[in-house]
Design a protein around this motif. Sequence first.
Motif, mmCIF file in Angstrom:
data_model
loop_
_atom_site.group_PDB
_atom_site.id
_atom_site.type_symbol
_atom_site.label_atom_id
_atom_site.label_comp_id
_atom_site.label_asym_id
_atom_site.label_seq_id
_atom_site.Cartn_x
_atom_site.Cartn_y
_atom_site.Cartn_z
ATOM 1 N N SER A 38 -1.386 5.657 -2.409
ATOM 2 C CA SER A 38 -2.823 5.885 -2.582
ATOM 3 C C SER A 38 -3.601 5.886 -1.275
ATOM 4 C CB SER A 38 -3.409 4.831 -3.528
ATOM 5 O OG SER A 38 -3.240 3.531 -2.994
ATOM 6 N N ASN A 39 -3.123 5.152 -0.278
ATOM 7 C CA ASN A 39 -3.810 5.080 1.012
ATOM 8 C C ASN A 39 -2.760 5.011 2.109
ATOM 9 O OD1 ASN A 39 -6.509 4.421 2.537
ATOM 10 N ND2 ASN A 39 -5.043 2.927 3.296
ATOM 11 N N ASN A 40 -3.007 5.719 3.181
ATOM 12 C CA ASN A 40 -2.002 5.836 4.237
ATOM 13 C C ASN A 40 -2.500 5.172 5.509
ATOM 14 O OD1 ASN A 40 -0.025 7.787 2.828
ATOM 15 N ND2 ASN A 40 -2.045 8.677 2.499
ATOM 16 N N THR A 41 -1.943 3.992 5.781
ATOM 17 C CA THR A 41 -2.441 3.164 6.866
ATOM 18 C C THR A 41 -2.260 3.803 8.227
ATOM 19 O OG1 THR A 41 -0.307 2.028 6.920
ATOM 20 C CG2 THR A 41 -2.057 0.999 5.644
ATOM 21 N N THR B 22 -5.613 8.360 5.707
ATOM 22 C CA THR B 22 -6.021 9.220 4.593
ATOM 23 C C THR B 22 -5.925 8.435 3.290
ATOM 24 O OG1 THR B 22 -3.777 10.100 4.281
ATOM 25 C CG2 THR B 22 -5.265 11.332 5.748
ATOM 26 N N GLN B 23 -6.678 8.889 2.298
ATOM 27 C CA GLN B 23 -6.755 8.145 1.032
ATOM 28 C C GLN B 23 -7.041 9.106 -0.120
ATOM 29 O OE1 GLN B 23 -10.070 5.370 0.880
ATOM 30 N NE2 GLN B 23 -8.970 3.985 -0.477
ATOM 31 N N TRP B 24 -6.371 8.878 -1.237
ATOM 32 C CA TRP B 24 -6.653 9.646 -2.440
ATOM 33 C C TRP B 24 -8.033 9.271 -2.963
ATOM 34 C CZ3 TRP B 24 -3.444 13.176 -5.106
ATOM 35 C CH2 TRP B 24 -2.156 13.317 -4.601
ATOM 36 N N LYS B 25 -8.842 10.277 -3.275
ATOM 37 C CA LYS B 25 -10.154 10.044 -3.882
ATOM 38 C C LYS B 25 -10.071 10.148 -5.401
ATOM 39 C CE LYS B 25 -11.634 9.844 0.323
ATOM 40 N NZ LYS B 25 -11.815 8.534 0.961
ATOM 41 N N GLU C 68 -12.634 15.148 4.094
ATOM 42 C CA GLU C 68 -12.544 14.962 2.640
ATOM 43 C C GLU C 68 -11.403 14.021 2.241
ATOM 44 O OE1 GLU C 68 -10.286 18.760 3.718
ATOM 45 O OE2 GLU C 68 -12.185 17.778 4.268
ATOM 46 N N SER C 69 -10.524 13.699 3.207
ATOM 47 C CA SER C 69 -9.386 12.818 2.904
ATOM 48 C C SER C 69 -9.477 11.485 3.628
ATOM 49 C CB SER C 69 -8.072 13.514 3.299
ATOM 50 O OG SER C 69 -7.839 14.667 2.515
ATOM 51 N N ARG C 70 -10.583 11.209 4.269
ATOM 52 C CA ARG C 70 -10.700 10.004 5.088
ATOM 53 C C ARG C 70 -10.545 8.711 4.281
ATOM 54 N NH1 ARG C 70 -15.902 11.290 9.003
ATOM 55 N NH2 ARG C 70 -14.712 12.110 10.789
ATOM 56 N N SER C 71 -9.840 7.774 4.872
ATOM 57 C CA SER C 71 -9.648 6.468 4.266
ATOM 58 C C SER C 71 -10.829 5.560 4.573
ATOM 59 C CB SER C 71 -8.371 5.832 4.829
ATOM 60 O OG SER C 71 -8.277 4.479 4.433
ATOM 61 N N LEU C 72 -11.179 4.726 3.589
ATOM 62 C CA LEU C 72 -12.181 3.685 3.810
ATOM 63 C C LEU C 72 -11.532 2.391 4.287
ATOM 64 C CD1 LEU C 72 -14.530 4.145 0.713
ATOM 65 C CD2 LEU C 72 -14.796 5.074 3.021
#
Length: 363
Positions: free
Chosen positions: A153-156, A160-163, A295-299
Amino acid sequence: MSTTNQRAFNFNAGPSALPLEVLQIAEKQLINFNNTGMSVMELSHRSKDFEQVHNEAIARLRQLYAVPDNYEVIFLQGGASLQFSMIPMNFLQSGEQADYILTGVWSEKALAEAKLFGAPVAVASTKDNHYKNIPSVHQINFNDAAAYVHLTSNNTIYGTQWKDFPTTIAPLIADMSSDILSKPIDVSKFALIYAGAQKNLGPSGVTVVIIRKDLLEKAHNNIPTTLKYSTFTENNSLYNTPPTFGIYMLGEVLKWVEKQGGLEKIATHNEAKAKLIYDAIDGSNGFYIGHAEKESRSLMNITFRLADEELEKQFLAEAKAAGFVGLNGHRSVGGCRASTYNAVPYETCKALADFMHAFQAKH
């Protein structure tokens, strides 16, 4: 350093920052937990005192995520890396297909382990784009007959992160190690969720698994006892000695999340924190270069570079001298990374954004 408590500006990717309030509670209870005259680390895992800690942690996690009744929640050991093997070992037959979506190193590792047990297929990958984005769900050709679909779900490493998650016919499995508890999710979309605790849940050593009972019923029996999910669901995670201190800390972190107002409030807070740093990147006119597509940015993990490699080294050196910890990118890709997990305060993110502005102005 922070002037209020002399704690570092901690952006470590994991093990990562823990809430100060939780650490202070643990400090007070370290020697004498619940008037037992013992540390929680000294309690028997069969004792009533630890049983209460254990069961309350499970109950709080269930409540925060509104976990449906047809799911089991268990605490394991071995981290997400062991789950890479346990999942295909339990649910993949020789020659049987499982669909894997590749969005970074950890999903690659999960696929490699699955190949030891069956015939997994990478149905989507953004490797050719240096893992800068999450694949478009509409362009993925899932195999409805697959044993399961696996995603991270999130790539450290790549930030990137799934929305939005795909809806699949095959059971959907997600590694949520680095963004679990950071926002609300619909657990019912997944057949299995797993996560190492060391990002948002607590210290390293505990792995949380949320598994739907109908998937559990499909698991193979001819595998070692401690590698069966059923071994732990049937014994309330207490088949053998669990990581008791880690579970205690996880429970305290869950209490802290409740005090913050729950997952909706946590998500809003995380968005505000990440915006500070992304704004510093986007407003730098190319001085800082973000890795992930917008659009794929991780929080949770903000990855960026400086246009000049020598200046990048200077940035990291000066940041370290200023009390910022953990800003070096993963050893496999380099660059810079700020991990803004739940326990990283807004003030810490603002301090980094201010430092970035000042460094740019100076250079």
